[in-house]
Design an enzyme around this catalytic site. Sequence first.
Site, PDB file in Angstrom:
ATOM      1  CB  CYS A 122       8.109   1.408   3.559  1.00  0.00           C
ATOM      2  SG  CYS A 122       6.623   1.096   4.510  1.00  0.00           S
ATOM      3  CG  LEU A 146      -1.694  -1.272   1.513  1.00  0.00           C
ATOM      4  CD1 LEU A 146      -2.434  -1.154   2.846  1.00  0.00           C
ATOM      5  CD2 LEU A 146      -2.672  -1.542   0.380  1.00  0.00           C
TER       6      LEU A 146
HETATM    7  C1  UDX Z   1       3.160  -0.808   8.858  1.00  0.00           C
HETATM    8  C2  UDX Z   1       3.737  -2.199   9.010  1.00  0.00           C
HETATM    9  O1  UDX Z   1       3.193  -2.877  10.017  1.00  0.00           O
HETATM   10  C3  UDX Z   1       5.201  -2.199   8.890  1.00  0.00           C
HETATM   11  O2  UDX Z   1       5.769  -3.439   9.099  1.00  0.00           O
HETATM   12  C4  UDX Z   1       5.392  -1.801   7.491  1.00  0.00           C
HETATM   13  O3  UDX Z   1       6.676  -1.975   7.043  1.00  0.00           O
HETATM   14  C5  UDX Z   1       4.951  -0.381   7.324  1.00  0.00           C
HETATM   15  O4  UDX Z   1       3.633  -0.264   7.653  1.00  0.00           O
HETATM   16  P1  UDX Z   1       2.430   1.323  10.041  1.00  0.00           P
HETATM   17  O5  UDX Z   1       1.015   0.974   9.840  1.00  0.00           O
HETATM   18  O6  UDX Z   1       2.990   2.428   9.233  1.00  0.00           O
HETATM   19  O7  UDX Z   1       3.352   0.021   9.874  1.00  0.00           O
HETATM   20  O8  UDX Z   1       2.768   1.548  11.573  1.00  0.00           O
HETATM   21  P2  UDX Z   1       2.159   2.570  12.587  1.00  0.00           P
HETATM   22  O9  UDX Z   1       1.440   3.662  11.870  1.00  0.00           O
HETATM   23  O10 UDX Z   1       3.254   2.862  13.539  1.00  0.00           O
HETATM   24  O11 UDX Z   1       1.028   1.735  13.340  1.00  0.00           O
HETATM   25  C6  UDX Z   1       1.191   0.681  14.211  1.00  0.00           C
HETATM   26  C7  UDX Z   1       0.035   0.704  15.215  1.00  0.00           C
HETATM   27  O12 UDX Z   1       0.052  -0.502  16.001  1.00  0.00           O
HETATM   28  C8  UDX Z   1       0.117   1.872  16.204  1.00  0.00           C
HETATM   29  O13 UDX Z   1      -1.097   2.606  16.203  1.00  0.00           O
HETATM   30  C9  UDX Z   1       0.359   1.176  17.552  1.00  0.00           C
HETATM   31  O14 UDX Z   1      -0.219   1.862  18.643  1.00  0.00           O
HETATM   32  C10 UDX Z   1      -0.282  -0.183  17.326  1.00  0.00           C
HETATM   33  N1  UDX Z   1       0.189  -1.260  18.205  1.00  0.00           N
HETATM   34  C11 UDX Z   1       1.512  -1.503  18.337  1.00  0.00           C
HETATM   35  C12 UDX Z   1      -0.723  -2.076  18.860  1.00  0.00           C
HETATM   36  O15 UDX Z   1      -1.936  -1.880  18.756  1.00  0.00           O
HETATM   37  N2  UDX Z   1      -0.259  -3.112  19.635  1.00  0.00           N
HETATM   38  C13 UDX Z   1       1.064  -3.352  19.816  1.00  0.00           C
HETATM   39  O16 UDX Z   1       1.416  -4.293  20.534  1.00  0.00           O
HETATM   40  C14 UDX Z   1       1.994  -2.521  19.131  1.00  0.00           C
HETATM   41  C1  UDX Z   2       5.982   2.166  -0.363  1.00  0.00           C
HETATM   42  C2  UDX Z   2       5.647   1.136  -1.449  1.00  0.00           C
HETATM   43  O1  UDX Z   2       5.416   1.797  -2.693  1.00  0.00           O
HETATM   44  C3  UDX Z   2       4.442   0.319  -1.064  1.00  0.00           C
HETATM   45  O2  UDX Z   2       4.186  -0.696  -2.028  1.00  0.00           O
HETATM   46  C4  UDX Z   2       4.807  -0.245   0.272  1.00  0.00           C
HETATM   47  O3  UDX Z   2       4.608  -1.468   0.586  1.00  0.00           O
HETATM   48  C5  UDX Z   2       5.017   0.783   1.312  1.00  0.00           C
HETATM   49  O4  UDX Z   2       6.143   1.528   0.889  1.00  0.00           O
HETATM   50  P1  UDX Z   2       5.116   4.568   0.359  1.00  0.00           P
HETATM   51  O5  UDX Z   2       6.296   4.577   1.277  1.00  0.00           O
HETATM   52  O6  UDX Z   2       3.794   4.945   0.903  1.00  0.00           O
HETATM   53  O7  UDX Z   2       4.934   3.121  -0.304  1.00  0.00           O
HETATM   54  O8  UDX Z   2       5.429   5.592  -0.812  1.00  0.00           O
HETATM   55  P2  UDX Z   2       5.908   5.520  -2.319  1.00  0.00           P
HETATM   56  O9  UDX Z   2       4.825   6.033  -3.182  1.00  0.00           O
HETATM   57  O10 UDX Z   2       6.458   4.209  -2.648  1.00  0.00           O
HETATM   58  O11 UDX Z   2       7.085   6.613  -2.324  1.00  0.00           O
HETATM   59  C6  UDX Z   2       8.266   6.419  -1.567  1.00  0.00           C
HETATM   60  C7  UDX Z   2       9.220   7.553  -1.806  1.00  0.00           C
HETATM   61  O12 UDX Z   2       9.716   7.553  -3.134  1.00  0.00           O
HETATM   62  C8  UDX Z   2       8.645   8.943  -1.599  1.00  0.00           C
HETATM   63  O13 UDX Z   2       9.579   9.742  -0.933  1.00  0.00           O
HETATM   64  C9  UDX Z   2       8.389   9.435  -3.012  1.00  0.00           C
HETATM   65  O14 UDX Z   2       8.361  10.823  -3.140  1.00  0.00           O
HETATM   66  C10 UDX Z   2       9.544   8.819  -3.748  1.00  0.00           C
HETATM   67  N1  UDX Z   2       9.304   8.630  -5.191  1.00  0.00           N
HETATM   68  C11 UDX Z   2       8.364   7.766  -5.624  1.00  0.00           C
HETATM   69  C12 UDX Z   2      10.109   9.323  -6.124  1.00  0.00           C
HETATM   70  O15 UDX Z   2      10.992  10.109  -5.743  1.00  0.00           O
HETATM   71  N2  UDX Z   2       9.922   9.074  -7.445  1.00  0.00           N
HETATM   72  C13 UDX Z   2       8.979   8.211  -7.911  1.00  0.00           C
HETATM   73  O16 UDX Z   2       8.873   8.041  -9.147  1.00  0.00           O
HETATM   74  C14 UDX Z   2       8.172   7.535  -6.975  1.00  0.00           C
END
Ligand code: UDX
Ligand code: UDX
Length: 429
Positions: free
Chosen positions: A257, A150
């Site tokens: 990520c 995503l």
């Molecule tokens: C996700 C994925 O899980 C990570 O591995 C991936 O690479 C990037 O996206 P993300 O959704 O961005 O992470 O993380 P974050 O926005 O930090 O949300 C995690 C949530 O889990 C937080 O709201 C935190 O409070 C919650 N949490 C954490 C629980 O509810 N239980 C726990 O034990 C730990």
């Molecule tokens: C990424 C992956 O795309 C998604 O599949 C995943 O699992 C989570 O990590 P995200 O981190 O939300 O998603 O953003 P993404 O759209 O991939 O962009 C990442 C970074 O690359 C940003 O800083 C963006 O500005 C940069 N980017 C992206 C460029 O500089 N050029 C591009 O052509 C595309």
Amino acid sequence: MGSRIGVIGTGYVGLTTGACLAHLGHQVVCADVVPERIERLSRADVPILEAGLDELVAEGLRSGQLRFVLGAEGAVADAEFVYLCVQTPQGADGSADLTFIQTAAAEIGPLLESEAIVINKSTVPVGSTRVVEQALGRADVSVVSNPEFLREGSAVHDFLHPDRVVIGADDQGAAIRVAGLYLGLAAPLQVTDPASAETIKYASNAFLATKISYVNAIAAVCEAVGADVNDVVLGMGYDKRIGEAFLRPGPGWGGSCFGKDIRALGRIAEEAGYDFDLLKGVINVNEEQFERVAEKVVRRAGGDVEGVTVAVWGLTFKARTDDLRDSPSLEIVRRLRARGARVQAYDPAVPRSSEDDRLTGIELFDDPYAACAGASVLAVLTEWDEFKWLDFDKVGEAMASPRVVDARNLLDRAALVRRGFELEGIGRA
Ligand code: UDX
Ligand code: UDX
């Protein structure tokens, strides 16, 4: 009739997953450990900016398909499927820190229904499915890897229109049951073993980061030889083997990520005895790109930014999100401030009242023109669409001198030059 699903973690991934699964007709209970988050979500107040998510959360709450509870217990009791969506941050040595996922798995282990399936969506090193199995301590529960792809900003769209659904499982029966959750989606389904599913996630993100570093390196060559990277990318993209996607030059890649996943893959390879040198190059090009953009701003300011006001448009790591995690923009701002610049910034997703620690030392504005007042250079660092349509006569009047570094090649160069601006982009004259 949908399935009964629990989701642990309501961050960027968990919340999108829960809301979309409810939209597909499942009964979803999302849990988090942060009371304020649950309290807000229960009133359909979505704490993050994500296109379409507010509507899906409101729809789910209205129909009763979606509920939010504090603590994992309420989401797990009675669930046929439990998604793990907790964070897996970068650990001290670059590898992914599995503490959160292990804690969550140990907590839900004793609470799971018999024959439940635990689905791991967090990005985890190869072999983590086993780690989760051990933490759960339940022989009757299968663990399946189901990585997310995503993009923030279009996460709802990406969930509902995926390029593929990947399921990694040793137990074919469990894989088929998980595949059944996505029947409403028209996407190729790949069932494989857990190690391959986990590798697909890392390999995909690292490849995308490689593409961007590659194009940023090409942009540097274009600048040196007098070519225009926009035209070069267009010409490359016509080749179906290359494709046009993810080839936009910019200030370097960032977000929560890419950085952690590429480093984690490097560690995985290293531990397996393979020196993945290519990935080091990808990271180096990215670090250089931050510096190259900072240098462009310094040059435009006359070679020194000590005491100079620099306006910045865009602080988030890309447009259409309010996420500041690992933002290239903040990294460039940090480098400019370290050279003595005064930074005045505007970002449509970052209100002036924001008290985020990462913004300390940056003067925030709720208006793009006000952020330009007295500035010697304007740096456009995030590709928010609205920047294209602003009144550049007004921008020019506000600035001390009309100079722009457009790190996203976003603005209409001819229109700005006509208005007397000096404009420098990425990879073009
Ligand atoms: C996700 C994925 O899980 C990570 O591995 C991936 O690479 C990037 O996206 P993300 O959704 O961005 O992470 O993380 P974050 O926005 O930090 O949300 C995690 C949530 O889990 C937080 O709201 C935190 O409070 C919650 N949490 C954490 C629980 O509810 N239980 C726990 O034990 C730990
Ligand atoms: C990424 C992956 O795309 C998604 O599949 C995943 O699992 C989570 O990590 P995200 O981190 O939300 O998603 O953003 P993404 O759209 O991939 O962009 C990442 C970074 O690359 C940003 O800083 C963006 O500005 C940069 N980017 C992206 C460029 O500089 N050029 C591009 O052509 C595309």
